[in-house]
Scaffold this motif. Structure first.
Motif, PDB file in Angstrom:
ATOM      1  N   ARG A   1       0.836  -1.198   0.000  1.00  0.00           N
ATOM      2  CA  ARG A   1       0.000   0.000   0.000  1.00  0.00           C
ATOM      3  C   ARG A   1       0.877   1.257   0.000  1.00  0.00           C
ATOM      4  O   ARG A   1       1.001   1.964   1.011  1.00  0.00           O
ATOM      5  CB  ARG A   1      -0.923   0.002   1.218  1.00  0.00           C
ATOM      6  N   PRO A   2       1.483   1.571  -1.141  1.00  0.00           N
ATOM      7  CA  PRO A   2       2.337   2.762  -1.202  1.00  0.00           C
ATOM      8  C   PRO A   2       1.598   4.060  -0.931  1.00  0.00           C
ATOM      9  O   PRO A   2       2.227   5.055  -0.542  1.00  0.00           O
ATOM     10  CB  PRO A   2       2.889   2.728  -2.630  1.00  0.00           C
ATOM     11  N   SER A   3       0.277   4.080  -1.122  1.00  0.00           N
ATOM     12  CA  SER A   3      -0.488   5.311  -0.894  1.00  0.00           C
ATOM     13  C   SER A   3      -0.384   5.790   0.546  1.00  0.00           C
ATOM     14  O   SER A   3      -0.604   6.970   0.832  1.00  0.00           O
ATOM     15  CB  SER A   3      -1.963   5.098  -1.249  1.00  0.00           C
ATOM     16  N   LEU A   4      -0.032   4.884   1.463  1.00  0.00           N
ATOM     17  CA  LEU A   4       0.073   5.238   2.876  1.00  0.00           C
ATOM     18  C   LEU A   4       1.465   5.754   3.238  1.00  0.00           C
ATOM     19  O   LEU A   4       1.711   6.137   4.381  1.00  0.00           O
ATOM     20  CB  LEU A   4      -0.261   4.027   3.750  1.00  0.00           C
ATOM     21  N   GLY A   5       2.364   5.778   2.280  1.00  0.00           N
ATOM     22  CA  GLY A   5       3.726   6.203   2.558  1.00  0.00           C
ATOM     23  C   GLY A   5       3.836   7.692   2.817  1.00  0.00           C
ATOM     24  O   GLY A   5       3.053   8.495   2.309  1.00  0.00           O
ATOM     25  N   SER A   6       4.840   8.070   3.619  1.00  0.00           N
ATOM     26  CA  SER A   6       5.111   9.487   3.898  1.00  0.00           C
ATOM     27  C   SER A   6       6.560   9.649   4.292  1.00  0.00           C
ATOM     28  O   SER A   6       7.197   8.723   4.810  1.00  0.00           O
ATOM     29  CB  SER A   6       4.215  10.016   5.022  1.00  0.00           C
ATOM     30  N   ALA A   7       7.089  10.847   4.075  1.00  0.00           N
ATOM     31  CA  ALA A   7       8.469  11.141   4.455  1.00  0.00           C
ATOM     32  C   ALA A   7       8.663  11.035   5.970  1.00  0.00           C
ATOM     33  O   ALA A   7       9.715  10.588   6.437  1.00  0.00           O
ATOM     34  CB  ALA A   7       8.853  12.534   3.970  1.00  0.00           C
ATOM     35  N   GLU A   8       7.654  11.429   6.734  1.00  0.00           N
ATOM     36  CA  GLU A   8       7.754  11.342   8.194  1.00  0.00           C
ATOM     37  C   GLU A   8       7.920   9.903   8.644  1.00  0.00           C
ATOM     38  O   GLU A   8       8.745   9.597   9.517  1.00  0.00           O
ATOM     39  CB  GLU A   8       6.510  11.955   8.845  1.00  0.00           C
ATOM     40  N   LYS A   9       7.136   8.998   8.048  1.00  0.00           N
ATOM     41  CA  LYS A   9       7.279   7.578   8.389  1.00  0.00           C
ATOM     42  C   LYS A   9       8.657   7.075   7.997  1.00  0.00           C
ATOM     43  O   LYS A   9       9.284   6.294   8.723  1.00  0.00           O
ATOM     44  CB  LYS A   9       6.196   6.758   7.693  1.00  0.00           C
ATOM     45  N   GLY A  10       9.149   7.513   6.837  1.00  0.00           N
ATOM     46  CA  GLY A  10      10.468   7.089   6.392  1.00  0.00           C
ATOM     47  C   GLY A  10      11.558   7.485   7.358  1.00  0.00           C
ATOM     48  O   GLY A  10      12.456   6.691   7.670  1.00  0.00           O
ATOM     49  N   LYS A  11      11.499   8.709   7.869  1.00  0.00           N
ATOM     50  CA  LYS A  11      12.489   9.168   8.840  1.00  0.00           C
ATOM     51  C   LYS A  11      12.428   8.340  10.120  1.00  0.00           C
ATOM     52  O   LYS A  11      13.466   7.937  10.661  1.00  0.00           O
ATOM     53  CB  LYS A  11      12.251  10.644   9.163  1.00  0.00           C
ATOM     54  N   LYS A  12      11.230   8.059  10.592  1.00  0.00           N
ATOM     55  CA  LYS A  12      11.075   7.270  11.820  1.00  0.00           C
ATOM     56  C   LYS A  12      11.531   5.828  11.629  1.00  0.00           C
ATOM     57  O   LYS A  12      12.106   5.221  12.543  1.00  0.00           O
ATOM     58  CB  LYS A  12       9.620   7.315  12.291  1.00  0.00           C
ATOM     59  N   LEU A  13      11.292   5.274  10.450  1.00  0.00           N
ATOM     60  CA  LEU A  13      11.765   3.920  10.154  1.00  0.00           C
ATOM     61  C   LEU A  13      13.283   3.844  10.255  1.00  0.00           C
ATOM     62  O   LEU A  13      13.839   2.947  10.901  1.00  0.00           O
ATOM     63  CB  LEU A  13      11.312   3.503   8.751  1.00  0.00           C
ATOM     64  N   LEU A  14      13.959   4.805   9.650  1.00  0.00           N
ATOM     65  CA  LEU A  14      15.418   4.796   9.662  1.00  0.00           C
ATOM     66  C   LEU A  14      15.972   5.030  11.060  1.00  0.00           C
ATOM     67  O   LEU A  14      16.963   4.406  11.462  1.00  0.00           O
ATOM     68  CB  LEU A  14      15.947   5.852   8.698  1.00  0.00           C
ATOM     69  N   THR A  15      15.339   5.916  11.812  1.00  0.00           N
ATOM     70  CA  THR A  15      15.781   6.169  13.186  1.00  0.00           C
ATOM     71  C   THR A  15      15.675   4.907  14.031  1.00  0.00           C
ATOM     72  O   THR A  15      16.592   4.566  14.787  1.00  0.00           O
ATOM     73  CB  THR A  15      14.942   7.296  13.818  1.00  0.00           C
ATOM     74  N   SER A  16      14.560   4.206  13.898  1.00  0.00           N
ATOM     75  CA  SER A  16      14.366   2.981  14.658  1.00  0.00           C
ATOM     76  C   SER A  16      15.385   1.914  14.277  1.00  0.00           C
ATOM     77  O   SER A  16      15.951   1.232  15.137  1.00  0.00           O
ATOM     78  CB  SER A  16      12.949   2.443  14.444  1.00  0.00           C
ATOM     79  N   LEU A  17      15.644   1.764  12.992  1.00  0.00           N
ATOM     80  CA  LEU A  17      16.604   0.758  12.548  1.00  0.00           C
ATOM     81  C   LEU A  17      18.002   1.069  13.065  1.00  0.00           C
ATOM     82  O   LEU A  17      18.735   0.160  13.489  1.00  0.00           O
ATOM     83  CB  LEU A  17      16.600   0.664  11.022  1.00  0.00           C
ATOM     84  N   ALA A  18      18.383   2.336  13.063  1.00  0.00           N
ATOM     85  CA  ALA A  18      19.699   2.707  13.596  1.00  0.00           C
ATOM     86  C   ALA A  18      19.795   2.364  15.082  1.00  0.00           C
ATOM     87  O   ALA A  18      20.841   1.893  15.558  1.00  0.00           O
ATOM     88  CB  ALA A  18      19.965   4.191  13.375  1.00  0.00           C
TER      89      ALA A  18
END
Length: 266
Positions: free
Chosen positions: A220-237
């Motif tokens: 479901r790419p329609s649910l994607g956002s830059a804010e979610k992307g930043k939080k995903l990367l922060t969590s993975l780090a």
């Protein structure tokens, strides 16, 4: 966990280090860790580039390099994408070749005094990376595969990603979000209306992706956002802290192998 010189390695897709940066970072460290992003060159629907998995792996690796004193390596950009062969532009190498390349990289690093390698995988079809880590661990070498499914699940929950990991298989909410944050210029219009799901994919290895999706999208790419992307990367780090501690603790490599699963997105 920041170390001197860590951020110098974390700009752009390719590392910006000089040899002196590497020398300085490694000075006084009893155990050095390199980070190798592994992506792919495969279709990601009509709105994400063929290099999506490479861009995702590099974005994760950059976050790691900004937070830990590691040696960031350039990415492997072509890997095992055979299930995507029905779409133009997809390029693959054999699992045997990928296995050999990662082993050679690890051996070269050890000769130069870097004795631990974290493989950051951006493509779920790179199953052979798990074998590389297991076999290396059995030989007493220190290697880990990141992120594991548990790391993605933690990141998904922290970022507010609504799609499950099962449904978000390829060019979905997670990958679209990370690119909207890290490389918005690479995301083309159309992701807002490209949602498609196919949770039962039991014959994927036999029939390939084309048996389950015409567009190449499963998620479901329609649910994607830059804010979610930043939080995903922060969590993975943040999740990488346990891997870094394990790789630098002198623990045997069996533990490092246990820290990695079939890491990577679609």
């Amino acid at each position: 966990m920041s170390g001197s010189g860590a951020c110098a390695a974390a700009h752009g897709v390719l590392p910006a280090d000089t040899t002196e940066d590497v020398r300085t970072r490694g000075a006084g460290m009893s155990s050095q860790v390199a980070v190798l992003p592994v992506g792919s060159f495969e279709q990601h629907g009509p709105f994400l580039p063929l290099a999506t998995d490479t861009l995702v792996a590099c974005a994760v690796a950059r976050e790691i390099a900004a937070a830990y004193p590691v040696h960031l390596l350039p990415p492997l950009t072509v890997s095992c994408s055979h299930e995507h062969a029905a779409w133009p532009g997809t390029v693959s190498i054999s699992a045997v070749t990928l296995h050999a390349v990662v082993r050679d990289v690890a051996a070269s690093l050890r000769r130069s005094g870097v004795d631990a390698l974290a493989v950051v995988n951006g493509h779920g079809g790179n199953y052979v990376l798990g074998n590389v880590v297991q076999e290396s661990s059995a030989r007493g070498e220190r290697m880990a595969l990141f992120p594991a499914a548990e790391d993605w699940e933690t990141a998904r929950a922290r970022a507010g990603v609504r799609t499950s990991l099962l449904t978000d298989m390829h060019a979905g909410e997670i990958e679209t979000s990370i690119l909207l944050h890290a490389h918005p210029e690479w995301v083309r219009p159309g992701y807002q209306s490209a949602d498609f799901t196919a949770d039962d994919r039991r014959h994927l290895l036999t029939a390939g992706m084309s048996a389950y999706t015409e567009s190449g999208v499963i998620g479901r790419p329609s649910l994607g956002s830059a804010e979610k992307g930043k939080k995903l990367l922060t969590s993975l780090a943040e999740s990488f802290a346990e891997y870094f501690a394990l790789l630098t603790s002198g623990a045997d490599a069996d533990g490092a192998s246990a820290q990695g699963g079939s890491a990577g997105r679609g």
